[in-house]
Design a protein around this motif. Sequence first.
Motif, short mmCIF file in Angstrom:
data_model
loop_
_atom_site.label_atom_id
_atom_site.label_comp_id
_atom_site.label_asym_id
_atom_site.label_seq_id
_atom_site.Cartn_x
_atom_site.Cartn_y
_atom_site.Cartn_z
N THR A 1 -23.84 36.31 31.37
CA THR A 1 -22.47 35.59 31.46
C THR A 1 -21.97 35.29 32.56
OG1 THR A 1 -21.22 37.73 32.14
CG2 THR A 1 -22.13 37.63 29.48
N ARG A 2 -20.53 34.78 32.53
CA ARG A 2 -20.34 33.85 33.36
C ARG A 2 -19.38 34.51 34.73
NH1 ARG A 2 -18.89 28.63 33.13
NH2 ARG A 2 -18.80 28.62 30.93
N GLY A 3 -19.33 36.10 34.63
CA GLY A 3 -19.22 36.64 35.75
C GLY A 3 -17.89 37.68 34.81
N ALA A 4 -17.42 38.58 35.73
CA ALA A 4 -16.61 39.12 35.44
C ALA A 4 -15.16 38.96 36.03
CB ALA A 4 -16.58 41.04 35.94
N ALA A 5 -13.93 39.20 35.88
CA ALA A 5 -13.10 37.72 36.36
C ALA A 5 -11.97 38.79 35.44
CB ALA A 5 -12.53 36.89 36.71
N PRO A 6 -10.00 39.08 36.20
CA PRO A 6 -9.03 38.94 35.15
C PRO A 6 -8.68 37.78 34.21
CG PRO A 6 -8.87 39.38 37.37
CD PRO A 6 -9.64 38.32 37.55
N ARG A 7 -8.88 38.60 33.23
CA ARG A 7 -8.50 37.60 31.74
C ARG A 7 -8.16 36.20 31.93
NH1 ARG A 7 -6.71 36.70 26.57
NH2 ARG A 7 -8.16 36.93 25.20
N ALA A 8 -8.39 35.30 31.95
CA ALA A 8 -7.48 33.70 31.63
C ALA A 8 -8.62 32.63 31.47
CB ALA A 8 -7.08 33.14 33.40
N HIS A 9 -8.00 32.07 30.48
CA HIS A 9 -8.45 30.97 30.24
C HIS A 9 -9.83 30.30 30.72
CE1 HIS A 9 -7.37 31.81 26.13
NE2 HIS A 9 -8.25 31.63 25.43
N PRO A 10 -9.46 29.82 31.76
CA PRO A 10 -10.25 28.85 33.04
C PRO A 10 -11.37 29.36 33.07
CG PRO A 10 -7.65 28.72 33.44
CD PRO A 10 -7.41 30.09 32.06
N PHE A 11 -11.42 28.68 33.89
CA PHE A 11 -13.62 28.96 33.86
C PHE A 11 -12.56 30.14 35.86
CE2 PHE A 11 -16.52 25.64 33.10
CZ PHE A 11 -16.30 25.87 31.44
N PRO A 12 -13.37 31.21 36.77
CA PRO A 12 -12.73 31.66 37.67
C PRO A 12 -13.90 31.34 38.43
CG PRO A 12 -13.98 32.98 36.43
CD PRO A 12 -13.91 31.78 35.03
N LYS A 13 -12.85 31.37 39.83
CA LYS A 13 -13.76 30.66 40.92
C LYS A 13 -13.55 32.23 41.23
CE LYS A 13 -10.08 26.90 41.70
NZ LYS A 13 -9.13 26.23 42.76
N GLY A 14 -15.46 32.40 42.08
CA GLY A 14 -16.51 33.37 43.06
C GLY A 14 -16.18 33.55 42.16
N ALA A 15 -16.48 34.08 40.78
CA ALA A 15 -17.48 35.19 39.87
C ALA A 15 -18.81 34.30 40.09
CB ALA A 15 -16.68 34.83 38.82
N GLU A 16 -19.90 36.29 40.19
CA GLU A 16 -20.96 35.47 39.79
C GLU A 16 -22.18 35.76 38.63
OE1 GLU A 16 -23.20 35.25 42.24
OE2 GLU A 16 -21.32 34.76 43.17
N PRO A 17 -22.34 35.18 38.28
CA PRO A 17 -23.12 35.37 36.78
C PRO A 17 -23.15 36.87 36.89
CG PRO A 17 -23.64 33.37 37.91
CD PRO A 17 -23.45 33.69 39.03
N VAL A 18 -23.69 37.42 35.37
CA VAL A 18 -23.62 38.62 35.23
C VAL A 18 -25.26 38.57 34.62
CG1 VAL A 18 -23.74 40.75 34.01
CG2 VAL A 18 -21.98 39.84 35.32
N VAL A 19 -26.33 39.07 34.90
CA VAL A 19 -27.83 38.84 33.72
C VAL A 19 -28.23 40.07 33.34
CG1 VAL A 19 -29.77 37.76 34.55
CG2 VAL A 19 -28.07 36.92 35.42
N MET A 20 -28.18 39.78 32.31
CA MET A 20 -29.06 41.17 31.60
C MET A 20 -30.25 40.89 30.21
SD MET A 20 -29.39 43.25 28.99
CE MET A 20 -27.85 43.02 28.04
N ALA A 21 -31.62 42.16 31.00
CA ALA A 21 -32.61 41.79 30.36
C ALA A 21 -33.79 43.01 30.30
CB ALA A 21 -33.77 39.84 30.68
N TYR A 22 -34.02 43.21 28.66
CA TYR A 22 -34.71 43.49 28.46
C TYR A 22 -35.66 43.93 27.13
CZ TYR A 22 -31.88 44.01 24.29
OH TYR A 22 -31.57 43.64 22.90
N ALA A 23 -36.69 44.68 27.66
CA ALA A 23 -37.95 43.95 26.85
C ALA A 23 -38.57 45.00 25.19
CB ALA A 23 -39.29 44.04 27.57
N SER A 24 -38.37 45.01 24.18
CA SER A 24 -38.63 45.49 23.51
C SER A 24 -39.77 45.44 22.24
CB SER A 24 -37.47 45.79 22.68
OG SER A 24 -36.93 44.55 21.47
N SER A 25 -40.60 46.65 21.92
CA SER A 25 -41.43 46.04 21.05
C SER A 25 -41.17 46.36 19.20
CB SER A 25 -42.20 47.66 20.83
OG SER A 25 -43.33 47.36 19.91
#
Length: 279
Positions: free
Chosen positions: A94-118
């Motif tokens: 995701t683009r990251g965590a930031a106060p809710r506003a439509h424009p792209f937030p400045k300085g937000a760090e992307p949030v990466v999550m992954a998992y493996a499943s059988s």
Amino acid sequence: MSNVYWYGNRYVSQEEVLISPEDRGYYFGDGAYEVFRFYSGRLYETDAHLKRLWHTAAGLRLTLPFTEAELTSRLEELVRRSGAADGNVYLQITRGAAPRAHPFPKGAEPVVMAYASSVDRPLAAMETGIRAVAVEDIRWLRCDYKTLNLLPNVMAKQEALDRGADEAVLHRDGTVTECSASNLMIVKDGTVRTHPANRFILHGVTRAVVLRLARAAEIPVLEQPFTLDELASADEIFITGTTVEVTPVVALNGQAVGSGKPGPVTRRLQQQFAATLPS
């Protein structure tokens, strides 16, 4: 088999994955995802999945916090730690965590999550086939981006289930595009037909493999839009996808497709696809 996630650049348990309520993926579906298949502990068609992920990220103006080599190494380690032989890796950025506003937030760090499943191969569905119904395609006009905005797909899939089918065949004003969670191909007079890989469909990795195999086997291929009427008169119909591989559709809108059994071209492509899998 352990339940391991890659989150915060660490391998952690599910309980350690903490998503902020201000994450833009939660608010806006502002992010991308990818599903990788692995067989015998080995990722399948990795380069094609990475190419699609980078295509989506570029379209969304989303900065990916890793190189292709770094991501591949992380996912391979995730598969190893999962202990699964055959399964899927789900990756979300995701683009990251930031106060809710439509424009792209400045300085937000992307949030990466992954998992493996059988996940087992869908051998029963591949052998007997599935049922499908036609549903209007109400999605946006950049379906080639694999984003988190899947509510129209969810609604179409549920409509199919409510109508006693397994999958929804999507169409825009009578022109068939793809399915709610897979690509679609038909066979007519020995020719495989499918919608071209433009902005109206997701550029499926399995789709590309199957078309490559068909051409190598000298099966005629036509990447050209077709109508609901042409779909209804097809000799064979099948879907392709990372989790469904090559699965026949034996009934459409309650009517048998062809003989009502998986057809010879579908069977041939199933066999050829199986021959490409790691063992």
